[in-house]
Write a protein that holds these residues in place. Structure first.
Motif, mmCIF file in Angstrom:
data_model
loop_
_atom_site.group_PDB
_atom_site.id
_atom_site.type_symbol
_atom_site.label_atom_id
_atom_site.label_comp_id
_atom_site.label_asym_id
_atom_site.label_seq_id
_atom_site.Cartn_x
_atom_site.Cartn_y
_atom_site.Cartn_z
ATOM 1 N N GLU A 140 0.836 -1.200 0.000
ATOM 2 C CA GLU A 140 0.000 0.000 0.000
ATOM 3 C C GLU A 140 0.871 1.251 0.000
ATOM 4 O O GLU A 140 0.588 2.220 -0.715
ATOM 5 N N ARG A 141 1.945 1.240 0.783
ATOM 6 C CA ARG A 141 2.869 2.379 0.799
ATOM 7 C C ARG A 141 3.585 2.518 -0.533
ATOM 8 O O ARG A 141 3.855 3.632 -0.986
ATOM 9 N N LEU A 142 3.905 1.388 -1.162
ATOM 10 C CA LEU A 142 4.581 1.444 -2.462
ATOM 11 C C LEU A 142 3.685 2.087 -3.503
ATOM 12 O O LEU A 142 4.142 2.888 -4.327
ATOM 13 N N GLY A 143 2.407 1.731 -3.488
ATOM 14 C CA GLY A 143 1.470 2.300 -4.451
ATOM 15 C C GLY A 143 1.096 3.734 -4.158
ATOM 16 O O GLY A 143 0.739 4.492 -5.069
ATOM 17 N N ASN A 144 1.153 4.127 -2.889
ATOM 18 C CA ASN A 144 0.828 5.497 -2.467
ATOM 19 C C ASN A 144 1.891 5.977 -1.479
ATOM 20 O O ASN A 144 1.638 6.080 -0.271
ATOM 21 N N PRO A 145 3.085 6.271 -1.982
ATOM 22 C CA PRO A 145 4.184 6.617 -1.076
ATOM 23 C C PRO A 145 3.937 7.909 -0.317
ATOM 24 O O PRO A 145 3.312 8.845 -0.822
ATOM 25 N N GLY A 147 4.764 11.511 1.423
ATOM 26 C CA GLY A 147 5.580 12.649 1.016
ATOM 27 C C GLY A 147 4.761 13.721 0.332
ATOM 28 O O GLY A 147 3.749 13.431 -0.312
ATOM 29 N N LYS A 148 5.224 14.964 0.466
ATOM 30 C CA LYS A 148 4.496 16.083 -0.126
ATOM 31 C C LYS A 148 5.005 16.463 -1.506
ATOM 32 O O LYS A 148 4.380 17.260 -2.205
ATOM 33 N N LYS A 153 8.448 11.439 -1.885
ATOM 34 C CA LYS A 153 7.781 10.199 -2.292
ATOM 35 C C LYS A 153 8.805 9.162 -2.770
ATOM 36 O O LYS A 153 8.675 7.964 -2.485
ATOM 37 N N THR A 154 9.817 9.637 -3.491
ATOM 38 C CA THR A 154 10.857 8.726 -3.959
ATOM 39 C C THR A 154 11.665 8.189 -2.780
ATOM 40 O O THR A 154 12.016 7.007 -2.736
ATOM 41 N N GLU A 155 11.950 9.042 -1.822
ATOM 42 C CA GLU A 155 12.642 8.586 -0.613
ATOM 43 C C GLU A 155 11.843 7.489 0.088
ATOM 44 O O GLU A 155 12.405 6.503 0.565
ATOM 45 N N CYS A 156 10.537 7.647 0.134
ATOM 46 C CA CYS A 156 9.686 6.634 0.761
ATOM 47 C C CYS A 156 9.837 5.289 0.055
ATOM 48 O O CYS A 156 9.993 4.248 0.702
ATOM 49 N N ILE A 157 9.819 5.308 -1.278
ATOM 50 C CA ILE A 157 9.953 4.065 -2.046
ATOM 51 C C ILE A 157 11.313 3.429 -1.811
ATOM 52 O O ILE A 157 11.426 2.213 -1.606
ATOM 53 N N TRP A 158 12.356 4.249 -1.839
ATOM 54 C CA TRP A 158 13.703 3.708 -1.644
ATOM 55 C C TRP A 158 13.888 3.172 -0.224
ATOM 56 O O TRP A 158 14.588 2.170 -0.028
ATOM 57 N N LYS A 159 13.258 3.798 0.735
ATOM 58 C CA LYS A 159 13.347 3.289 2.110
ATOM 59 C C LYS A 159 12.613 1.961 2.244
ATOM 60 O O LYS A 159 13.021 1.096 3.034
ATOM 61 N N LEU A 178 16.813 10.565 -10.071
ATOM 62 C CA LEU A 178 15.771 11.585 -10.222
ATOM 63 C C LEU A 178 16.147 12.648 -11.244
ATOM 64 O O LEU A 178 15.278 13.184 -11.947
ATOM 65 N N SER A 179 17.436 12.962 -11.345
ATOM 66 C CA SER A 179 17.873 14.019 -12.260
ATOM 67 C C SER A 179 17.789 13.608 -13.719
ATOM 68 O O SER A 179 17.757 14.459 -14.611
ATOM 69 N N SER A 180 17.758 12.305 -13.988
ATOM 70 C CA SER A 180 17.770 11.829 -15.375
ATOM 71 C C SER A 180 16.518 11.069 -15.778
ATOM 72 O O SER A 180 16.217 10.930 -16.962
#
Length: 272
Positions: A140-145, A147-148, A153-159, A178-180
């Protein structure tokens, strides 16, 4: 040096120099990722030992192919890969499928066994009754990470993938990606997650004679290592390695060991 290109049907890819003595390896990234998610360093290290192609399947990354929800099933992804291989003129390829990309690789193997020389299946699942889920709430967190903004949100997924304690070691890599990276639309991700949770490749695995290398981190919090054991037990011609003290991202956590395992498998199953 890696070169980027896009086919006339809109499939984006990175490729290394050709080597006529080696069958190329196609890399398929996991959920929410793209070819840029591997990081430049990892791709270049792997390409120094083997010819590689990292592609963005339809609806992901920099691929521009027009899509609708009905185009995002496993058979359509397999069709795209088959068309891609034929366009580039390869009789066969090795496939490395990571996480969600692993289920795409198995779908391709099922539909186009004649084009597949071997598989490397990393941190993935057979699905169906063989799927061993992560702890409650993780998907559930993966689908809706949380973060504002995109970074949070990306940090949440990586964690989720690495664990809170290990994430700081790889924060710079996250910002590089993220930059690319071109973001995959959320409606595409929702379809991919549904595919992942409803697939089953047990019968296809049992009927396959392909050589298969199965790799998993022994501490994978997202796709528990028991999934890799079930894959190994289902493919008749497979070998399994658990990378010690590794979570869900072996290409970042243990790149040297990961590349050694991949290249050893490819050398063993190369067909000139």
């Amino acid at each position: 040096m890696l070169q980027s290109s896009i086919t006339d049907k809109g499939i984006f890819y990175y490729s290394s120099a050709k080597d006529e003595t080696k069958t190329p390896l196609i890399l398929l990234m996991g959920y929410s990722g793209s070819s840029d998610s591997w990081t430049k360093s990892f791709l270049e290290q792997l390409a120094s030992s083997w010819p590689i192609i990292a592609l963005d399947t339809r609806g992901t990354g920099k691929s521009t192919r027009d899509i609708s929800e009905s185009d995002l099933d496993y058979p359509s992804a397999a069709d795209d890969i088959a068309d891609f291989i034929k366009t580039l003129g390869y009789p066969k390829v090795h496939l490395l499928g990571y996480s969600y990309g692993g289920t795409i690789a198995m779908s391709f193997m099922k539909q186009y066994p004649e084009l597949c020389q071997s598989l490397v299946l990393v941190a993935t699942t057979l699905g169906g009754a063989d799927y061993v889920p992560p702890p409650k709430g993780v998907l559930e967190r993966l689908g809706n990470p949380d973060g504002k903004d995109l970074v949070e949100k990306t940090e949440c997924i990586w964690k989720i993938c690495l664990g809170d304690d290990r994430f700081p070691q790889h924060k710079a890599a996250m910002h590089e990606v993220l930059s690319s990276q071109t973001l995959t639309p959320r409606w595409v991700l929702a379809k991919h997650l549904n595919n992942y949770l409803t697939c089953s490749f047990r019968d296809a695995a049992r009927e396959s004679s392909l050589p298969v290398k199965v790799i998993s981190g022994d501490r994978d919090p997202l796709t528990p290592a028991a999934n890799s054991l079930k894959i190994h037990e289902s493919f008749p011609n497979s070998s399994l390695t658990f990378i010690d003290d590794c979570c869900h991202m072996p290409y970042l956590e243990e790149p040297k060991k990961f590349i050694e395992l991949i290249v050893h498998h490819l050398e063993k199953n190369n067909e000139e």
